[in-house]
Write an enzyme that holds these catalytic residues in place. Sequence first.
Site, short mmCIF file in Angstrom:
data_model
loop_
_atom_site.label_atom_id
_atom_site.label_comp_id
_atom_site.label_asym_id
_atom_site.label_seq_id
_atom_site.Cartn_x
_atom_site.Cartn_y
_atom_site.Cartn_z
N LEU A 1 -7.59 -7.62 10.20
CA LEU A 1 -8.61 -8.49 10.75
C LEU A 1 -7.93 -9.63 11.50
CD1 LEU A 1 -11.10 -8.64 7.74
CD2 LEU A 1 -10.98 -7.01 9.61
N ARG B 1 0.80 -1.22 0.00
CA ARG B 1 0.00 0.00 0.00
C ARG B 1 0.84 1.27 0.00
NH1 ARG B 1 -4.60 -2.07 4.30
NH2 ARG B 1 -5.53 -3.48 2.80
N ARG C 1 1.25 -1.79 7.21
CA ARG C 1 0.48 -3.02 7.35
C ARG C 1 0.13 -3.59 5.99
NH1 ARG C 1 -4.59 -4.29 7.05
NH2 ARG C 1 -5.43 -2.19 7.13
#
Lengths: 640, 256
Positions: free
Chosen positions: A443, A333, A437
């Site tokens: 999750l 990301r 992350r």
Amino acid sequence: MKLESKIPEGPLAEKWTKHKFNLKLVNPANKRKYDVIVVGTGLAGASAAASLGELGYNVKAFCFQDSPRRAHSIAAQGGINAAKNYQNDGDSVYRLFYDTIKGGDYRAREANVYRLAEVSVDIIDQCVAQGVPFAREYGGLLANRSFGGAQVSRTFYARGQTGQQLLLGAYSALNRQIANGKVKMYNRTEMLDVVVVDGKARGIITRDLITGKIEAHSAHAVLLCTGGYGNVFYLSTNAKGSNVTAAWRAHKKGAFFGNPCFTQIHPTCIPVSGTHQSKLTLMSESLRNDGRVWVPKKAMPGLKSQEAMKLPESERDYFLERKYPSFGNLVPRDVASRNAKQVCDEGRGVGSGLAVFLDFTDAIKRDGEDTIRAKYGNLFDMYAQITGENPYKGPMMIYPAVHYTMGGLWVDYNLMTTVPGLYALGEANFSDHGANRLGASALMQGLADGYFVIPYTIGDYLATIGWNDKVGTDHPAFKEAMDGVNERVTKLLNIKGKKTVDEFHRELGHAMWEYCGMARNEEGLKKAKKIIQDLKAEFWTNVNVLGGASELNQELEKAGRVADFIELGELMVDDALNRSESCGGHFREESQTPEGEAMRKDDEFTYAAAWEYKGDNQQEALHKEELKFENVKLTQRSYK
Amino acid sequence: MKITLKVWRQKDTNSKGAFKTYQHDHVSPDMSFLEMIDVLNEELTHKGEEPIAFDHDCREGICGMCSLYINGRPHGPLQTTTCQLHMRSFTDGQTITVEPWRASAFPVVKDLVVDRTAFDRIQQAGGYINVNTGGVPDANVIPIAKKIADEAFDAATCIGCGACVAACKNASAMLFVSAKVSQFALLPQGQVERKERAEKMVAQMDAEGFGSCTNTYACEAECPKGIKVTNIARMNREYFTAMLSSYQIETKGGGD
């Protein structure tokens, strides 16, 4: 104070097993003598409250929403990682560990990350047993996909709403314990302080959001499962109510704050449409599995989707595929976001100028519209709903937005903060994702902490202190904390200034995004620090909060949260200033490779920063937890 | 755009409420309905008038917290949540009436905010599978036909917003309750407690004061997640089967 990470001795793969054996146990008959407070009911909070209730502890759980099912975990789309290797494609606990450590740019603890990978397999079993309807193949077994830069298919998913299904699973387990009388649930109740007596967390002070009543709750231990602080930027993909208040109150009572500057800017969000914008909407990263990211080779200001369809291939720049041939559109990301910013800074952005295309034309040609609809239908619908454009007929426009915060309360291997008896789980802690992350890992971490870590580690603390070691709400410390909370409420209502809470929040967000966002430099950060300090002074003299204290007052709720965000903002800037290297989501312009990639300074910065609160308007003190890498070799991340 | 808003204002549960009219001249078609209220609320604050209280959180259509009965329809003219409704669905100069959910089982808390904890209590009555953390079989030990898994998933997407209740002339919660009953009735994991679950959840639904279903299908028409009324039919079957072979009799069986 010395930071003790409490990482167990021994080989990496045996640490958690050994540690579990070495932890003290609470006798089953004695568990009912212990009270535990859980704040927040997202994946971490609901799973922790349910699991602790099952074990026999008396649990009180709190959420500010009208139901525990609304916690923002519900909005997670893409999926959850687990090292099941169901696809026979070479996955293993070690590979998931390795990918996560590398993805976090070597700023997380090896032992924590390994444990996370280890328990990931149990999470899937647990969720399926609860009736979570994961995607399945025609043979009836579970389906997987590759996600967010992983070269194996280890992500389990439930269409584009995995977070919803996992949270409803945890919510059902929580409901079962509420029905059993082991968990007492407090909806629409916000935690406004932690009570510390003799150096241990003894309870919390809350405000009933409907009646305004300030109440005290005591317990043997307090778990903060209160999520991240992305809303410090005002615009983020977080829910409007997501806030840092619980964590910040704990910080002011002695819990160190870890790596506050590590924030994740997610590459695939719907671009801003105007000044009225109240939040940003994420489009799942899974879209990058089939969508191709591009901008025109030459600047074409205002280019729209329909016109873009006519642009020949030779005039398009698929910049991620060009720069990173082996990972292509699936780079992590931070890399994807920074590259989008870069092409927009070059003037090649589309639409408003702050957007790039995410194009499904080739995927639809290859697999057919029905297949694409089955995979991403709800995301395409959401896009159409928000933008008024049909993404099946032309490329989507996306731009990065604040999405997740890797920083959070510093915790040891047992998830305990620097205040004994005070724990932080899930996004609220700083532990497992380092400086960036990976997709489908949030999750996993929330549920790992709640289902499989805290039920073991809390027992050790409780057995050590004993059930007699509890302070009642009649203790003067509770009264004092309640008075403090009441005073603050009264103060906010009495300022009666000229600016709304949202106006302050937007100004804070603007400064944070501008100077402490996707790229940071010393000059900008110093400027931001001054802006934030001025904003804080102005807030406490010029904010206008209408309504009373003893009623539902949403402006008052927001005001308290924004006041805390302002203080946090300053700490984030301090942390970003201190860390003059680039790593993961933290990009310091002064520290980049010749190709413009993030350049770490391992000699100086292989540590987790843990900040200690020193009093109002005082410079916080920095403590360093050295990170030791015994199993992986630190390399400059390369996704080329 | 310029619009006229007629908004229900009510101080608290015990006070009497009334409509108040606001002229809103700064509306962009790209605003979501909630952003339109945000802007109005800031204007009200500047004028010294208390902002309108309304529930909302994720603003991406999944948390189920936003509500609002807009021009006589839950979540307004589109089959979506209010946070995903944009002002381009309205016309310049339009008058828009905004009310809270209307159902006696959802008492008004303030202005447009209602109390939906009845939904939580129905879930607590049996909306779960009795498994503890740990000690469960490997996930792939239970194969589930894709068709069944997909159907269970469709039922499981309910966001618990309460639009079904607000849409129903009887304020029935059958669609909400049947979605959870269906999810577990379809899945192998839910079989063991199938009958008990249906009986308990229906009993709690009745105890909360929700009305009966008279098959108008208004709930399905307004459900932002497209939950089907076939779930209600399934719940009725589950419930009657359970009543005819009550779990209480079964658990007494064996032995003597």
